[in-house]
Enzyme design. Structure first.
Site, PDB file in Angstrom:
ATOM      1  N   ILE A 148       0.841  -1.198   0.000  1.00 19.02           N
ATOM      2  CA  ILE A 148       0.000   0.000   0.000  1.00 19.02           C
ATOM      3  C   ILE A 148       0.872   1.242   0.000  1.00 19.02           C
ATOM      4  CG2 ILE A 148      -1.720   1.311   1.307  1.00 19.02           C
ATOM      5  CD1 ILE A 148      -2.768  -1.358   2.390  1.00 19.02           C
ATOM      6  N   GLY A 170       8.743   2.299   8.016  1.00 14.62           N
ATOM      7  CA  GLY A 170       8.224   0.967   7.771  1.00 14.62           C
ATOM      8  C   GLY A 170       7.444   0.919   6.475  1.00 14.62           C
ATOM      9  N   VAL A 187       3.599  -0.539   4.536  1.00 10.16           N
ATOM     10  CA  VAL A 187       2.213  -0.930   4.769  1.00 10.16           C
ATOM     11  C   VAL A 187       1.786  -1.882   3.661  1.00 10.16           C
ATOM     12  CG1 VAL A 187      -0.146  -0.137   5.170  1.00 10.16           C
ATOM     13  CG2 VAL A 187       1.782   1.344   5.779  1.00 10.16           C
ATOM     14  N   ASP A 223      -0.163  15.705  14.987  1.00  5.36           N
ATOM     15  CA  ASP A 223       0.198  15.656  13.566  1.00  5.36           C
ATOM     16  C   ASP A 223      -1.047  15.655  12.687  1.00  5.36           C
ATOM     17  OD1 ASP A 223       1.752  15.542  11.317  1.00  5.36           O
ATOM     18  OD2 ASP A 223       2.357  13.452  11.560  1.00  5.36           O
TER      19      ASP A 223
END
Length: 370
Positions: free
Chosen positions: A66, A72, A74, A186
Site C-alpha cells: 500500500i 516501515g 504498509v 500531527d
C-alpha cells in the site's frame, strides 16, 4: 488460562544484556530482525493481551504494498477474526524500533488506540508480535486512501460543500479525541483516511505515524526531531509542546488544504523561518472559493495565543453553520488562487522583544536604511 495471543512466545528480543538493563540505560535490540515476550514486564503483558493478534490469524500479503516510508511499510493483509470472519486490513511493519523501551511504548500506545471508538477515528484491530521480526500494526483497510490525495485527484470534482463536509467529519473525530484528553500532534489532510463510503477517519496517531515524509523537518533547536513544521502552532514551533489547542491550529491548516484541493501550505516560506513568519502576524491567505465565514473560522484557529482559539466542539458548530448557509453547487478546479493577497497580516506582529534576535536586528537595519 492464557490468552490465545500469549499461548507461546511470538518473538524474541536480542537485548544488550542484564548489565545495560540494570543500569537504567535503554536496552538495545542488537538484532532488530528478531525480538521475546518474556523480556516484557509481566504487568505490561497483562495489559496488552487484549490487543495481541495471534500470528496464525494474520496473513500479510507482502507482494501487495500500500505504501512505504522510512519508518516501515504498509501491506494489504487478511485478519481472520474469530467473530467477524476474514477482514481486509492494512498491516504496517515497523523497521526502526531498536530499543526494548520503544517496544513497550509501542504496546502502550496500542492499548490506548484500542480504546478509541468513534465513526470518525480510525480504530486499531490489534498488534501482532511474530515469531521472527518486529511488531506489526493491524488497521482497517481504507479503500480511498488519505484525504489529501483524494481531493487532489484530477478526475474528481468535489464541491465546496463536500470539502467542508470532510472538514466537519475531521472536527467530529478530533472533538472525540479531545474529550479523551488525547493530543494528536500531527493533524493534516495526509493523516486522515477515507473508507469505501467516503467516511473520513482521523488517523496516523500513535502506532500509525510515520514522521519521515517530505513534509517533516528538523528545526534549529531540535535537529534530531522530525516535525510537521508547516502545520504546527506558533507555540509548538517555539517550545515543541503540543496541546489540544495546537491541534486546533493544525485543523485550520487542514481546512485550508481542503479548500485549495491539497495545496502545500506556505510554499514560499523556508521551514526554518516559520516561527518568524508567524510572529509577524502573517497567516495562510484565503483560497478563492473559500466563503468569508469559513476563512474567519480558519483565522480563529490561528490566533496567536492558545486561549483565543475555539474548541473542537465550537468548530463543529461553526462548520455546521457555514454548511447550512451555503446555496448551490460550487466546484473547485486545481488552479489555486487567493482573494486577499493584497491585504496586510491578519494579526498584529509580536512585540519586538518576542521576535528572534536576528529579526530584531533586521528591523533595526531596515529603519537605518530608511
Amino acid at each position: 488460562a492464557d490468552s490465545p495471543g500469549l499461548a507461546r512466545p511470538h518473538a524474541h528480543f536480542a537485548s544488550a544484556g542484564a548489565d545495560a538493563a540494570g543500569g537504567g540505560s535503554p536496552v538495545l535490540l542488537l538484532r532488530t530482525t528478531s525480538c521475546c515476550l518474556e523480556d516484557l514486564r509481566p504487568e505490561l503483558l497483562e495489559e496488552v493481551k487484549d490487543i495481541l493478534i495471534p500470528e496464525e490469524r494474520l496473513i500479510t500479503h507482502r507482494s501487495r504494498v500500500i505504501g512505504r516510508g522510512h519508518f516501515g511499510s504498509v501491506y494489504h493483509g487478511t485478519y481472520m477474526d474469530p467473530l467477524l470472519g476474514n477482514l481486509h486490513c492494512a498491516v504496517k511493519s515497523l523497521h526502526r524500533i531498536t530499543y526494548l523501551e520503544e517496544v513497550e511504548e509501542f504496546l502502550r500506545e496500542g492499548i490506548l488506540m484500542k480504546g478509541f471508538h468513534h465513526p470518525q477515528v480510525l480504530s486499531l484491530l490489534g498488534v501482532c508480535l511474530p515469531r521472527h521480526g518486529l511488531p506489526l500494526v493491524v488497521l482497517p483497510y481504507m479503500r480511498h486512501g488519505d484525504l489529501r490525495h483524494f481531493v487532489r485527484a484530477q478526475e474528481r470534482s468535489p464541491t465546496v460543500k463536500e470539502l467542508i463536509g470532510f472538514g466537519l467529519q475531521v472536527a467530529l473525530g478530533m472533538e472525540y479525541l479531545a474529550q479523551k484528553k488525547f493530543v494528536h500532534r500531527d493533524l493534516a489532510a495526509r493523516n486522515c483516511m477515507l473508507d469505501e463510503t467516503l467516511t473520513v477517519k482521523v488517523a496516523d496517531f500513535g502506532l500509525a505515524r510515520d514522521v519521515f515524509g517530505k513534509e517533516y523537518y528538523s528545526i534549529r533547536q531540535h535537529r534530531h526531531a522530525k516535525l510537521p513544521v508547516r502545520w504546527m502552532a506558533l507555540e509548538s514551533l517555539q517550545t515543541q509542546k503540543f496541546t489540544t489547542k495546537s491541534d486546533v491550529w493544525s485543523f485550520g491548516v487542514l481546512m485550508w488544504e481542503l479548500l485549495t484541493r491539497g495545496a502545500s501550505p506556505y510554499p514560499e516560506v523556508d521551514p526554518y523561518d516559520m516561527a518568524r513568519y508567524l510572529l509577524r502576524g502573517r497567516r495562510l491567505p484565503q483560497p478563492q472559493p473559500c466563503p468569508d465565514t469559513l476563512y474567519g473560522v480558519m483565522l480563529s484557529c490561528w490566533a496567536p495565543t492558545p486561549e483565543e482559539r475555539p474548541s473542537f466542539s465550537g468548530l463543529v458548530c461553526e462548520l455546521e453553520r457555514v454548511l447550512a448557509s451555503l446555496e448551490g453547487e460550487h466546484y473547485i478546479n486545481m488552479a489555486v488562487t487567493y482573494v486577499n493577497l493584497e491585504s496586510g497580516p491578519p494579526f498584529p506582529p509580536a512585540p519586538r522583544g518576542q521576535l528572534p534576535d536576528s529579526e530584531d536586528e533586521e528591523d533595526e537595519e531596515e529603519e537605518v536604511a530608511e
